[in-house]
Design an enzyme around this catalytic site. Structure first.
Site, PDB file in Angstrom:
ATOM      1  CG  ASP A   1      41.109  15.347 -43.237  1.00 21.44           C
ATOM      2  OD1 ASP A   1      40.601  16.166 -42.378  1.00 21.44           O
ATOM      3  OD2 ASP A   1      40.097  14.383 -44.078  1.00 21.44           O
TER       4      ASP A   1
ATOM      5  N   GLY B   1      38.958  12.417 -50.307  1.00 21.44           N
ATOM      6  CA  GLY B   1      37.627  12.788 -51.081  1.00 21.44           C
ATOM      7  C   GLY B   1      37.680  13.922 -51.768  1.00 21.44           C
ATOM      8  NE  ARG B   2      38.461  19.429 -48.476  1.00 20.95           N
ATOM      9  CZ  ARG B   2      38.986  19.526 -47.099  1.00 20.95           C
ATOM     10  NH1 ARG B   2      39.930  20.453 -47.091  1.00 20.95           N
ATOM     11  NH2 ARG B   2      38.476  19.220 -46.282  1.00 20.95           N
TER      12      ARG B   2
ATOM     13  CG  HIS C   1      38.652   7.175 -49.647  1.00 22.29           C
ATOM     14  ND1 HIS C   1      39.116   7.914 -48.873  1.00 22.29           N
ATOM     15  CD2 HIS C   1      37.360   6.939 -49.627  1.00 22.29           C
ATOM     16  CE1 HIS C   1      37.943   8.563 -48.450  1.00 22.29           C
ATOM     17  NE2 HIS C   1      36.945   8.183 -48.914  1.00 22.29           N
TER      18      HIS C   1
ATOM     19  NE  ARG D   1      34.237   9.550 -44.117  1.00 17.32           N
ATOM     20  CZ  ARG D   1      35.417   9.732 -44.517  1.00 17.32           C
ATOM     21  NH1 ARG D   1      35.886   8.815 -45.465  1.00 17.32           N
ATOM     22  NH2 ARG D   1      36.348  10.767 -44.065  1.00 17.32           N
TER      23      ARG D   1
ATOM     24  CG  LEU E   1      58.269   2.425 -38.737  1.00 15.46           C
ATOM     25  CD1 LEU E   1      58.737   3.920 -39.004  1.00 15.46           C
ATOM     26  CD2 LEU E   1      56.887   1.968 -39.344  1.00 15.46           C
TER      27      LEU E   1
HETATM   28  C1  LIG Z   1      39.900   0.517 -43.521  1.00 16.08           C
HETATM   29  C2  LIG Z   1      40.140   1.947 -43.705  1.00 16.08           C
HETATM   30  C3  LIG Z   1      41.192   2.267 -44.401  1.00 16.08           C
HETATM   31  C4  LIG Z   1      41.412   3.296 -45.016  1.00 16.08           C
HETATM   32  C5  LIG Z   1      42.431   3.669 -45.823  1.00 16.08           C
HETATM   33  N1  LIG Z   1      42.237   4.851 -46.608  1.00 16.08           N
HETATM   34  C6  LIG Z   1      41.405   5.839 -46.720  1.00 16.08           C
HETATM   35  C7  LIG Z   1      41.479   6.935 -45.875  1.00 16.08           C
HETATM   36  C8  LIG Z   1      42.661   7.466 -45.215  1.00 16.08           C
HETATM   37  C9  LIG Z   1      43.787   7.440 -46.322  1.00 16.08           C
HETATM   38  C10 LIG Z   1      44.496   6.070 -46.722  1.00 16.08           C
HETATM   39  C11 LIG Z   1      43.678   5.270 -47.519  1.00 16.08           C
HETATM   40  N2  LIG Z   1      43.462   2.984 -46.011  1.00 16.08           N
HETATM   41  N3  LIG Z   1      44.665   2.862 -46.330  1.00 16.08           N
HETATM   42  C12 LIG Z   1      45.394   2.040 -45.688  1.00 16.08           C
HETATM   43  C13 LIG Z   1      44.631   1.168 -45.106  1.00 16.08           C
HETATM   44  C14 LIG Z   1      44.931  -0.003 -44.053  1.00 16.08           C
HETATM   45  C15 LIG Z   1      44.361  -0.288 -42.886  1.00 16.08           C
HETATM   46  C16 LIG Z   1      44.896  -1.281 -42.206  1.00 16.08           C
HETATM   47  C17 LIG Z   1      45.929  -2.032 -42.625  1.00 16.08           C
HETATM   48  F1  LIG Z   1      46.139  -2.981 -41.698  1.00 16.08           F
HETATM   49  C18 LIG Z   1      46.310  -1.813 -43.923  1.00 16.08           C
HETATM   50  C19 LIG Z   1      46.037  -0.727 -44.618  1.00 16.08           C
HETATM   51  C20 LIG Z   1      43.619   1.738 -45.026  1.00 16.08           C
HETATM   52  N4  LIG Z   1      42.259   1.381 -44.338  1.00 16.08           N
END
Ligand SMILES: CCc1cc(N2CCCCCC2)n2ncc(-c3ccc(F)cc3)c2n1
Length: 255
Positions: free
Chosen positions: A35, A38-39, A52, A86, A146
């Site tokens: 979390d 954005g902040r 992000h 969002r 892992l």
């Molecule tokens: C689909 C939303 C989302 C948001 C997001 N953020 C945004 C919010 C949280 C912080 C991390 C960065 N990440 N970061 C990696 C992935 C990711 C997801 C699945 C995967 F198989 C590989 C990578 C990711 N997916």
């Protein structure tokens, strides 16, 4: 207490934090609510999506830190069922992050025997997001190191209601007797099956809520919170959370 002696390269802060750990008491499953992205960006006068993107770059670093000390499962809460509310442009950006993450990181993840898994409802994700994730799952399905488990389009109450509905269908079909239903059986009706429950939950950005995340599975987990935003959360901070987990476990042992 069996201190780590593995050398973690020149990162002295990380090395010191990791070597303060007891390798006999590493949490098997760590879950992270990532979390504050954005902040983090807004504090720097950047657009939320920059947070992000920075958060995405942090995922591999913390995955490697967890892998280095023998964590077996690392669940990262990347997108909740509530996140669809969002702004469209933010959701569209988030849905493209896996497509950027894997080309950059998949080689190192495979080299470290990491297995990719997803927990959530895939059907609502855009095809390109799903294909990217499914390709990574397919490429790593034979790895037995892992488990990097992305909670994506996941919500715990929906997960539990869906499990109850299937359980009722099975009972009505005579496959299950009500008196047979116990915690182990119900856990098998959840999306997280067959993963073990998290031993430790880490949440960044100072929020002290669980936010509809693994409500059943976190029943006995240690909860560790930090005011740091996810992009600021380093390997040293991760090891500090593990150290606190181990301190609590020692105290529990001394009841
Ligand atoms: C689909 C939303 C989302 C948001 C997001 N953020 C945004 C919010 C949280 C912080 C991390 C960065 N990440 N970061 C990696 C992935 C990711 C997801 C699945 C995967 F198989 C590989 C990578 C990711 N997916």
């Amino acid at each position: 207490m069996k201190p780590f002696v593995k050398w973690f390269g020149g990162k002295t802060e990380t090395t010191e934090a990791a070597q303060g750990l007891d390798s006999d008491n590493i949490p098997s499953h760590v879950a992270v609510i990532m979390d504050g992205n954005g902040r983090w960006a807004q504090k720097r006068g950047l657009p939320r999506i920059a947070g992000h993107h920075s958060g995405m770059k942090n995922v591999k670093k913390i995955t490697m830190a967890a892998n280095d000390i023998g964590v077996r499962v690392l669940t990262m809460y990347a997108f909740s069922t509530e996140n669809w509310k969002r702004p469209k442009e933010e959701v569209d950006y988030l849905m493209k992050l896996p497509l950027e993450f894997f080309p950059k990181e998949i080689e190192e993840l495979i080299a470290n025997n990491v297995q990719i898994r997803m927990t959530g409802w895939p059907q609502d994700l855009p095809d390109y997001t799903l294909k990217s994730i499914q390709d990574a799952i397919d490429q790593t399905k034979h790895n037995d190191g892992l488990i990097l488990n992305f909670a994506l389009n996941y919500g715990s109450r929906k997960e539990m209601l869906s499990g109850v509905q299937q359980l009722v269908r099975d009972a009505q079909a005579g496959k299950v007797k009500p008196e047979e239903i116990d915690e182990a059986m119900f856990s098998r009706y959840l999306l997280t099956d067959p993963l073990p429950d998290p031993d430790l939950l880490i949440r960044t950005s100072g929020e002290l809520r669980i936010s509809n995340f693994m409500l059943w599975q976190l029943a006995y987990s240690e909860l560790w919170f930090t005011d740091l935003c996810w992009p600021e959360f380093t390997e040293r901070h991760f090891y500090e959370a593990i150290q606190e987990y181990q301190r609590r476990a020692r105290r529990y042992g001394g009841l």
